[in-house]
Design an enzyme around this catalytic site. Structure first.
Site, short mmCIF file in Angstrom:
data_model
loop_
_atom_site.label_atom_id
_atom_site.label_comp_id
_atom_site.label_asym_id
_atom_site.label_seq_id
_atom_site.Cartn_x
_atom_site.Cartn_y
_atom_site.Cartn_z
CE1 TYR A 50 0.46 8.14 70.73
CE2 TYR A 50 1.97 8.16 72.46
CZ TYR A 50 1.94 8.91 70.95
OH TYR A 50 2.96 10.04 70.83
CG ASP A 56 -4.77 7.36 76.58
OD1 ASP A 56 -5.34 8.39 75.70
OD2 ASP A 56 -3.40 7.68 76.16
CE LYS A 78 -1.87 13.04 69.27
NZ LYS A 78 -2.00 11.57 70.58
NE ARG A 134 9.40 25.57 86.66
CZ ARG A 134 9.28 26.29 88.17
NH1 ARG A 134 8.63 24.97 89.25
NH2 ARG A 134 10.23 26.77 88.50
C1 LIG Z 1 -1.00 10.83 70.79
C2 LIG Z 1 -1.10 10.41 72.20
C3 LIG Z 1 -0.32 10.21 73.46
C4 LIG Z 1 0.45 10.84 73.45
O1 LIG Z 1 0.26 12.63 73.18
P1 LIG Z 1 1.29 13.74 72.79
O2 LIG Z 1 0.76 15.10 72.73
O3 LIG Z 1 1.58 12.95 72.11
O4 LIG Z 1 2.36 13.48 73.85
C5 LIG Z 1 -1.06 9.60 74.42
N1 LIG Z 1 -2.34 8.44 74.06
C6 LIG Z 1 -2.96 8.57 72.93
C7 LIG Z 1 -3.72 7.48 73.53
C8 LIG Z 1 -2.55 9.37 71.73
O5 LIG Z 1 -3.19 8.67 70.73
#
Ligand SMILES: *Cc1c(COP(=O)(O)O)cnc(C)c1O
Length: 402
Positions: free
Chosen positions: A113, A185, A210, A60
């Protein structure tokens, strides 16, 4: 550490991060699938806890495989260092919980998101942290929302799912004039197409689920900090909150990361051609893709991004039923949420990813009922075009529009 930052962009993901295994010469970073690490003596254990001796303690708190991934992504984004997390939302929630306190206010992109906004509006609100979500593509909306207690400006660009573009340099300037942290982000671009530290970001978050992983088989996230003190604050929170990444997961993401450049390039080439083709198609009502000159953020995209990416949103002529028929008629593209994988995905945000938002907020943010989100993948362009063509024909024929 490798010297990946001296290489050309297409080579960098292949060589980013530390040299893998100094013991046996493995070329791929090994998976250190262990929860804990032994000490030679009580003194050594004590020194590791005190931080006077480097070395691992407990997964962790740190693990060599996870560490290799953190170093690799951090080399690609620039900045000081990174912290890998179990999911993208773990990266976002850790960032908020670490850097905000009761009484603070944040301003964020309205079309963000979905769960990011839900986290603020229906979870962190109970700790007295308030938020305003505005159309950040117009910087005046940010300026107007500033309050004396504004401590963070949170930008998602290109935004999900409207694909609107916010001026990173301008938003960063406003944040710093206000004394607020500037958080971006960067999931939709990946470090291949946009590097927010160049435009003043203090913290970058990614859902590595992603593009960075790219194979639709892992959920993962990362937080990157511009400076050492921010990194230390974020790390302290992450290790206690516990949203740490597992070593096997880190290994999979590192494996996916090696092909980032070619995946992003292929998907983007497909998206550019598909967007041009869709824009001219008679069944299309509107389209949002920053690679098109018709997109209001086209010039800004050229200034702050290395390419328009592979996310397209569009509306078809007709009603909600037409849109649903079109989506249900797709054969090659899979009906699923998520993006950034090698395969093309299609979804309907108003009823899926953004269904958790109140309808009025959703519509104000431009997430209309007719919006279809296409996450373009790496298939052959002709196969994708044929698939869209037959689905559009079916939808139009069935409602008798075209
Ligand atoms: C998918 C996504 C998230 C969240 O990510 P997870 O891995 O599903 O928790 C945050 N921001 C954007 C722009 C995303 O596409």
């Amino acid at each position: 550490m490798s010297n990946a930052d001296k290489l050309n962009p297409n080579s960098r993901p292949i060589h980013a991060g530390p040299d893998p295994d100094l013991v046996n010469g493995a070329v791929s970073v090994p998976i250190y699938q262990t929860s804990t690490f032994s000490f030679d003596s009580t003194d050594q254990g004590a020194n590791r806890f005190a931080g006077s001796e480097s070395g691992y303690i407990y997964t962790r708190l740190g693990n060599p495989t996870t560490r290799a991934l953190e170093q690799a992504v951090s080399e690609l984004e620039g900045g000081y260092d990174g912290l890998a997390t179990a999911t993208g939302m773990a990266a976002i929630s850790t960032t908020f919980l670490s850097l905000l306190k009761t009484g603070d206010h944040i301003i964020g992109t309205d079309s963000v998101y979905g769960p990011t906004r839900i986290l603020m509006e229906s979870h962190l609100d109970k700790f007295g942290i308030t938020s305003d979500w505005v159309a950040t593509e117009d910087l005046d909306n940010i300026r107007k929302a500033i309050r004396p207690n504004t401590k963070m400006i949170y930008i998602e660009t290109p935004a999900n799912p409207t694909i609107k573009i916010t001026d990173l340099e301008g938003a960063g300037r406003i944040a710093h004039e206000t004394g607020a942290l500037f958080v971006v982000d960067n999931t939709f671009s990946s470090p291949m197409l946009q590097n927010p530290f160049e435009f003043g970001a203090d913290v970058i978050v990614h859902s590595m689920t992603k593009y960075l992983n790219g194979h639709t088989d892992v959920v993962a996230g990362i937080i990157l900090a511009r400076e050492a003190d921010l990194y230390a604050r974020l790390k302290k929170s992450l290790l206690i909150l516990g949203g740490t990444m597992d070593p096997h997961q880190a290994w999979l993401v590192l494996r996916g990361l090696r092909t980032l450049a070619m995946r992003v390039r292929t998907a983007q080439e497909n998206a550019e051609r598909l967007a041009t083709w869709l824009q001219a198609h008679p069944a299309i009502q509107w389209i949002s893709y920053p690679g098109l000159q018709s997109h209001p953020g086209h010039e800004l995209m050229k200034k702050q991004m290395k390419g328009p990416g592979s996310m397209i949103s569009f509306g078809v002529k007709g009603d909600l039923e037409t849109a649903k028929t079109m989506i249900n008629s797709m054969k090659l593209a899979t009906l699923a949420v998520s993006l950034g994988g090698i395969e093309t995905l299609i979804e309907h945000p108003a009823s899926m990813t953004h269904a958790g938002m109140p309808k009025n907020e959703r519509e104000e943010a431009g997430i209309t009922d007719d919006l279809i989100r296409l996450a373009v993948g790496c298939e052959d362009f002709d196969d994708l075009k044929d698939d869209l063509e037959q689905a559009l024909a079916k939808a139009n024929f069935e409602v008798g529009v075209g």
